[in-house]
Scaffold this active site. Structure first.
Site, mmCIF file in Angstrom:
data_model
loop_
_atom_site.group_PDB
_atom_site.id
_atom_site.type_symbol
_atom_site.label_atom_id
_atom_site.label_comp_id
_atom_site.label_asym_id
_atom_site.label_seq_id
_atom_site.Cartn_x
_atom_site.Cartn_y
_atom_site.Cartn_z
ATOM 1 N N CYS A 25 -42.436 3.861 22.399
ATOM 2 C CA CYS A 25 -41.133 3.477 22.952
ATOM 3 C C CYS A 25 -41.084 3.958 24.396
ATOM 4 C CB CYS A 25 -39.982 4.020 22.104
ATOM 5 S SG CYS A 25 -39.846 5.811 22.017
ATOM 6 N N ARG A 58 -36.828 6.603 19.246
ATOM 7 C CA ARG A 58 -37.302 5.596 18.291
ATOM 8 C C ARG A 58 -38.697 5.882 17.760
ATOM 9 N NH1 ARG A 58 -36.191 0.740 22.305
ATOM 10 N NH2 ARG A 58 -36.798 2.453 23.694
ATOM 11 N N ASP A 71 -32.551 0.592 21.940
ATOM 12 C CA ASP A 71 -32.646 1.985 22.343
ATOM 13 C C ASP A 71 -31.354 2.722 21.970
ATOM 14 O OD1 ASP A 71 -32.977 4.349 23.601
ATOM 15 O OD2 ASP A 71 -33.536 3.489 25.542
HETATM 16 P P1 4NP Z 1 -36.598 6.251 23.252
HETATM 17 O O1 4NP Z 1 -35.174 6.470 23.942
HETATM 18 O O2 4NP Z 1 -37.364 5.290 24.141
HETATM 19 O O3 4NP Z 1 -36.252 5.644 21.942
HETATM 20 O O4 4NP Z 1 -37.252 7.606 23.148
HETATM 21 C C1 4NP Z 1 -35.050 6.897 25.269
HETATM 22 C C2 4NP Z 1 -35.065 8.243 25.551
HETATM 23 C C3 4NP Z 1 -34.894 8.682 26.845
HETATM 24 C C4 4NP Z 1 -34.693 7.777 27.847
HETATM 25 C C5 4NP Z 1 -34.692 6.429 27.574
HETATM 26 C C6 4NP Z 1 -34.868 5.995 26.300
HETATM 27 N N1 4NP Z 1 -34.480 8.221 29.159
HETATM 28 O O5 4NP Z 1 -34.296 7.391 30.058
HETATM 29 O O6 4NP Z 1 -34.500 9.439 29.422
#
Ligand code: 4NP
Length: 155
Positions: free
Chosen positions: A7, A13, A123
């Site tokens: 991800c 995720r 997300d």
């Molecule tokens: P993930 O969610 O891709 O599901 O781990 C996110 C976690 C952090 C960020 C973006 C998406 N961020 O921009 O910090």
């Protein structure tokens, strides 16, 4: 069978997907690596987001030991299948693809449930914890498909 989930931040995720599939590998006596990675460096070496930890915990899965890491080209050598969460992950991973063999390993995780649609697992990072629970349910059903395909030899 070695599976990598990918991800953006590797804190919401894909760590949940990793925890879920590891548990299902254990429950079904399936051997193999299950890991996760991301594309952006903000959270490297951090544990998963508290909401992801809590959601997994509510389902009896402990993901606290996971530390966020970046995807690298060598992951194509270590894993048989690589599942991305959304279109941006798919674009990001395309820059690492070295050959047709690498390319054939990559798919959208949602295509396990809705073949060929390239749907996204949204997300949950900027949403409430309930969003994590929804994501957990979807990922768990996708992981069931992985297990069934490993068992019937089609993966
Ligand atoms: P993930 O969610 O891709 O599901 O781990 C996110 C976690 C952090 C960020 C973006 C998406 N961020 O921009 O910090």
């Amino acid at each position: 069978m070695n599976i990598l989930f990918v991800c953006l931040g590797n804190i919401c995720r894909s760590p949940m997907a990793e925890g879920i599939l590891r548990q299902k590998f254990r429950d079904n006596g399936i051997a193999g690596l299950v890991e996760s990675a991301g594309f952006e460096s903000y959270h490297i070496n951090e544990p998963p987001d508290d909401r992801a930890i809590e959601t997994a915990k509510a389902h009896g899965i402990d993901i606290r030991a996971k530390r966020a890491k970046l995807f690298s080209s060598e992951d194509f050598d270590r894993f048989d299948r690589i599942y991305v969460m959304d279109e941006k992950n798919f674009r990001d991973i395309s820059f690492f693809i070295r050959n047709d063999q690498d390319k054939a390993k990559v798919d959208f995780v949602m295509n396990l449930l809705e073949p060929g649609r390239n749907s996204a697992v949204p997300d949950p990072y900027y949403r409430r914890i309930e969003a994590c629970e929804e994501v957990f349910g979807v990922l768990s059903r996708a992981c069931d498909v992985i297990i069934n395909r490993i068992k019937d030899g089609s993966l």
